[in-house]
Design a protein around this motif. Structure first.
Motif, PDB file in Angstrom:
ATOM      1  N   CYS A 103       0.826  -1.215   0.000  1.00 14.46           N
ATOM      2  CA  CYS A 103       0.000   0.000   0.000  1.00 14.46           C
ATOM      3  C   CYS A 103       0.859   1.264   0.000  1.00 14.46           C
ATOM      4  O   CYS A 103       1.875   1.339   0.701  1.00 14.46           O
ATOM      5  N   SER A 104       0.437   2.254  -0.733  1.00 14.65           N
ATOM      6  CA  SER A 104       1.111   3.550  -0.740  1.00 14.65           C
ATOM      7  C   SER A 104       0.497   4.453   0.313  1.00 14.65           C
ATOM      8  O   SER A 104      -0.621   4.205   0.792  1.00 14.65           O
ATOM      9  N   ARG A 105       1.205   5.506   0.657  1.00 11.77           N
ATOM     10  CA  ARG A 105       0.664   6.466   1.625  1.00 11.77           C
ATOM     11  C   ARG A 105      -0.630   7.089   1.117  1.00 11.77           C
ATOM     12  O   ARG A 105      -1.565   7.336   1.873  1.00 11.77           O
ATOM     13  N   LYS A 106      -0.675   7.351  -0.198  1.00 19.32           N
ATOM     14  CA  LYS A 106      -1.868   7.968  -0.777  1.00 19.32           C
ATOM     15  C   LYS A 106      -3.077   7.051  -0.629  1.00 19.32           C
ATOM     16  O   LYS A 106      -4.192   7.509  -0.336  1.00 19.32           O
ATOM     17  N   LEU A 108      -3.637   5.037   1.722  1.00 18.91           N
ATOM     18  CA  LEU A 108      -4.044   4.920   3.120  1.00 18.91           C
ATOM     19  C   LEU A 108      -4.545   6.235   3.726  1.00 18.91           C
ATOM     20  O   LEU A 108      -5.029   6.245   4.855  1.00 18.91           O
ATOM     21  N   GLU A 109      -4.427   7.331   2.994  1.00 19.55           N
ATOM     22  CA  GLU A 109      -4.846   8.632   3.510  1.00 19.55           C
ATOM     23  C   GLU A 109      -6.286   8.656   4.039  1.00 19.55           C
ATOM     24  O   GLU A 109      -6.556   9.244   5.081  1.00 19.55           O
ATOM     25  N   GLY A 113      -4.922   6.844   9.616  1.00 23.28           N
ATOM     26  CA  GLY A 113      -3.880   6.192  10.407  1.00 23.28           C
ATOM     27  C   GLY A 113      -4.215   4.802  10.915  1.00 23.28           C
ATOM     28  O   GLY A 113      -3.386   4.172  11.574  1.00 23.28           O
ATOM     29  N   TYR A 115      -4.826   1.103   9.810  1.00 19.42           N
ATOM     30  CA  TYR A 115      -4.669   0.275   8.612  1.00 19.42           C
ATOM     31  C   TYR A 115      -5.888  -0.633   8.424  1.00 19.42           C
ATOM     32  O   TYR A 115      -6.267  -1.375   9.331  1.00 19.42           O
ATOM     33  N   ARG A 165      10.045  -1.313   7.013  1.00 25.01           N
ATOM     34  CA  ARG A 165       9.592  -0.422   5.959  1.00 25.01           C
ATOM     35  C   ARG A 165       9.911  -0.970   4.567  1.00 25.01           C
ATOM     36  O   ARG A 165      10.745  -1.844   4.403  1.00 25.01           O
TER      37      ARG A 165
END
Length: 295
Positions: A103-106, A108-109, A113, A115, A165
């Motif tokens: 998953c990318s940060r985008k 998960l936005e 926070g 998951y 990470r």
């Protein structure tokens, strides 16, 4: 005479120089250990080389010495502990306790926070992916020595969290638990911004089969704009020639008594006096994470 029945530690990150907030945490940890004749260890949490500031590690150790702090044993650097972390991650992967996440940060936005388990059963290859630990639908709680009872439901409030990470660097949550157990840490004294990290660490301790240390979280120190003192906000580094007044200010921030005559003393004299007068009951208590700071 020092006793191994209490083993504390201070674990700075060399992403910048020590600031006043760091001093408050170091002082609380040091006094709590020394007041009962305990050991106080030094660990450098150098897990993230891209964020490290050249010369910061040497400057941190030099500043602590100038402020009168003395630690027991040799300095431990987490950068030398990668094999220990990798062994645990690989074990959990092979037992299905951890899994690869792409998953990318985008992506998960929208989930604020927590998951949502997108990759939980995807079966992604372990290479070139983040590694997450599966968390149970369980509420973890602990009794902080100052902040009282703290509770957090891992499934609803955190979700499966990263232990390695995507760039191959190991996560703080994993490394701190493994190293605290390896060093035999009995008491963790740190800033209240890490209160909500503790349930995750309790879970990892459970998986490792190691005892949980006692916890004591001290209020944070904020800048005039309300931001936490820290390296990311360019908080001013501790001045070597201001050791005594800044130690006295740190004692006041921790709610501790201060003898006016100490203003003319050396850092070593201030620490010696403070050890003899350390009183955990006087440390300010916070009601929630938003109030986990003092000005």
């Amino acid at each position: 005479m020092k006793s191994a029945s209490y083993i504390g530690r201070f674990a700075p990150t060399p992403s910048g120089y020590l600031h006043f907030g760091s001093l408050v945490a170091a002082l609380a940890s040091y006094l709590d250990a020394r007041s009962v004749g305990g050991l106080w260890l030094m660990r450098m949490e150098d897990l993230d080389p891209p964020r490290e500031v050249p010369g910061a590690q040497a400057a941190i150790l030099d500043t602590l010495e100038r402020y009168g702090f003395e630690w027991d044993g040799e300095l431990v650097s987490q950068s030398q502990r990668h094999d220990a972390y990798a062994q645990i991650v690989n074990r959990w992967l092979s037992h299905g306790l951890a899994y690869a996440c792409t998953c990318s940060r985008k992506q998960l936005e929208p989930f604020a926070g927590v998951y949502p388990g997108i990759c939980r059963d995807a079966g992604h290859d372990w290479e070139n992916a983040a590694i997450r630990i599966r968390v149970p639908e369980v509420q973890y709680q602990f009794e902080d020595r100052v902040q009282s009872n703290f509770q957090q439901h891992l499934g609803r409030e955190v979700g499966d969290f990263v232990i390695k990470r995507r760039d191959g660097l190991f996560a703080y949550q994993l490394a701190v638990v493994i190293d605290d157990a390896w060093q035999g840490i009995t008491d963790v004294v740190r800033g209240a911004d890490l209160l909500d990290s503790t349930p995750r660490q309790l879970y990892l301790q459970e998986l490792l089969g190691v005892p949980a240390p006692r916890y004591l979280h001290v209020p944070l120190i904020t800048q005039p704009d309300g931001n936490k003192l820290g390296k990311s906000y360019r908080s001013p580094p501790l001045a070597a020639d201001q050791a005594t007044p800044l130690l006295l200010r740190a004692l006041r921030a921790l709610g501790q008594p201060v003898d006016s005559q100490l203003a003319h003393g050396t850092p070593q004299e201030v620490l010696k006096w403070a050890i003899g007068h350390w009183n955990v009951a006087l440390i300010p208590q916070v009601r929630n994470l938003e109030e986990a700071r003092i000005d």
